[in-house]
Scaffold this motif. Structure first.
Motif, mmCIF file in Angstrom:
data_model
loop_
_atom_site.group_PDB
_atom_site.id
_atom_site.type_symbol
_atom_site.label_atom_id
_atom_site.label_comp_id
_atom_site.label_asym_id
_atom_site.label_seq_id
_atom_site.Cartn_x
_atom_site.Cartn_y
_atom_site.Cartn_z
ATOM 1 N N TRP A 230 -18.282 -0.909 34.583
ATOM 2 C CA TRP A 230 -18.085 0.115 35.969
ATOM 3 C C TRP A 230 -18.611 1.090 35.439
ATOM 4 O O TRP A 230 -19.271 1.615 35.846
ATOM 5 C CB TRP A 230 -16.021 0.372 35.497
ATOM 6 N N ILE B 94 -9.112 -2.507 32.374
ATOM 7 C CA ILE B 94 -10.442 -2.433 31.186
ATOM 8 C C ILE B 94 -8.999 -3.832 31.292
ATOM 9 O O ILE B 94 -7.729 -3.413 31.173
ATOM 10 C CB ILE B 94 -10.994 -2.280 31.241
ATOM 11 N N SER C 202 -14.973 -4.768 26.596
ATOM 12 C CA SER C 202 -16.222 -3.606 26.054
ATOM 13 C C SER C 202 -17.726 -3.734 28.062
ATOM 14 O O SER C 202 -17.567 -3.205 28.290
ATOM 15 C CB SER C 202 -16.860 -4.067 25.651
ATOM 16 N N LEU D 277 -13.137 5.866 28.312
ATOM 17 C CA LEU D 277 -13.815 4.173 28.648
ATOM 18 C C LEU D 277 -14.800 4.381 27.368
ATOM 19 O O LEU D 277 -15.105 3.484 26.575
ATOM 20 C CB LEU D 277 -14.333 4.256 29.691
ATOM 21 N N ARG D 278 -16.127 5.344 27.153
ATOM 22 C CA ARG D 278 -16.393 5.818 26.144
ATOM 23 C C ARG D 278 -16.524 5.404 24.835
ATOM 24 O O ARG D 278 -17.227 4.899 23.999
ATOM 25 C CB ARG D 278 -18.034 6.812 26.667
ATOM 26 N N THR E 82 -14.836 2.233 24.004
ATOM 27 C CA THR E 82 -15.617 1.406 24.278
ATOM 28 C C THR E 82 -15.302 0.001 22.690
ATOM 29 O O THR E 82 -16.033 -0.687 22.317
ATOM 30 C CB THR E 82 -17.042 0.840 24.596
ATOM 31 N N CYS F 231 -3.136 7.521 32.566
ATOM 32 C CA CYS F 231 -3.992 7.087 31.725
ATOM 33 C C CYS F 231 -2.743 5.797 31.702
ATOM 34 O O CYS F 231 -1.592 6.687 30.844
ATOM 35 C CB CYS F 231 -4.923 6.896 30.936
ATOM 36 N N GLN G 61 -7.503 -5.798 27.758
ATOM 37 C CA GLN G 61 -8.151 -5.518 26.053
ATOM 38 C C GLN G 61 -7.020 -6.906 25.624
ATOM 39 O O GLN G 61 -6.098 -6.363 25.506
ATOM 40 C CB GLN G 61 -8.592 -4.262 25.187
ATOM 41 N N GLU H 198 -16.435 -5.230 30.376
ATOM 42 C CA GLU H 198 -15.651 -4.404 31.827
ATOM 43 C C GLU H 198 -15.885 -3.140 31.658
ATOM 44 O O GLU H 198 -16.281 -2.715 32.799
ATOM 45 C CB GLU H 198 -14.236 -5.241 32.064
ATOM 46 N N ALA H 199 -16.460 -2.365 30.385
ATOM 47 C CA ALA H 199 -16.076 -0.981 30.612
ATOM 48 C C ALA H 199 -17.416 -0.170 30.437
ATOM 49 O O ALA H 199 -17.730 0.423 31.734
ATOM 50 C CB ALA H 199 -15.722 -0.785 29.346
ATOM 51 N N TRP H 200 -18.552 -1.570 30.520
ATOM 52 C CA TRP H 200 -19.852 -1.002 30.494
ATOM 53 C C TRP H 200 -20.214 -0.899 31.621
ATOM 54 O O TRP H 200 -21.043 -0.445 32.991
ATOM 55 C CB TRP H 200 -20.464 -1.072 29.682
#
Length: 125
Positions: free
Chosen positions: A63, A85, A57, A45-46, A49, A12, A87, A59-61
């Protein structure tokens, strides 16, 4: 057995998009299966978010619900994957790439190997 196991090296990274700085490694994980690599990214990611702005958020969801299928398919074919993502002025990127893990030397008992005694500390330490 040939001494190694297949797996995925996951990382990451964050990158400040407003300044010309090198990306910063924030974490890494050695996954021993495509599913484990995929779950590492999904859990991260979860977890973040709730702290993201609405665009990040989304973008994350996106994916998590749709892009994850393509990522999992690629990992199962031993292909490297990247999920990013944005931010605010920061890009967060997760990577997973196939690797071969080599076993570490195993030490029997509590005695150090003889070569460990060859290295003496410098005077004053």
């Amino acid at each position: 057995m040939n001494g190694y196991t297949r797996g995925f090296w996951c990382e990451c990274w964050t990158e400040d998009l407003t300044e010309a700085q090198q990306p910063t490694l924030r974490g890494s994980f050695d996954a021993h299966s495509a599913g484990q690599a995929d779950r590492w990214i999904a859990i991260a990611l979860r977890t973040i978010t709730p702290a993201l702005d609405s665009r990040a958020s989304d973008e994350a969801w996106e994916w998590l619900y749709e892009g994850r299928i393509k990522t999992k398919r690629a990992l199962l074919c031993s292909e490297p994957c990247t999920v990013s993502i944005n931010q605010g002025g920061t890009r967060i990127t997760w990577t997973a790439r196939p690797v071969l893990f080599l076993p570490l030397a195993h030490r029997q008992g509590i005695e150090l190997s003889t070569c460990a005694h060859d290295f003496k500390p410098h005077a004053g330490y």
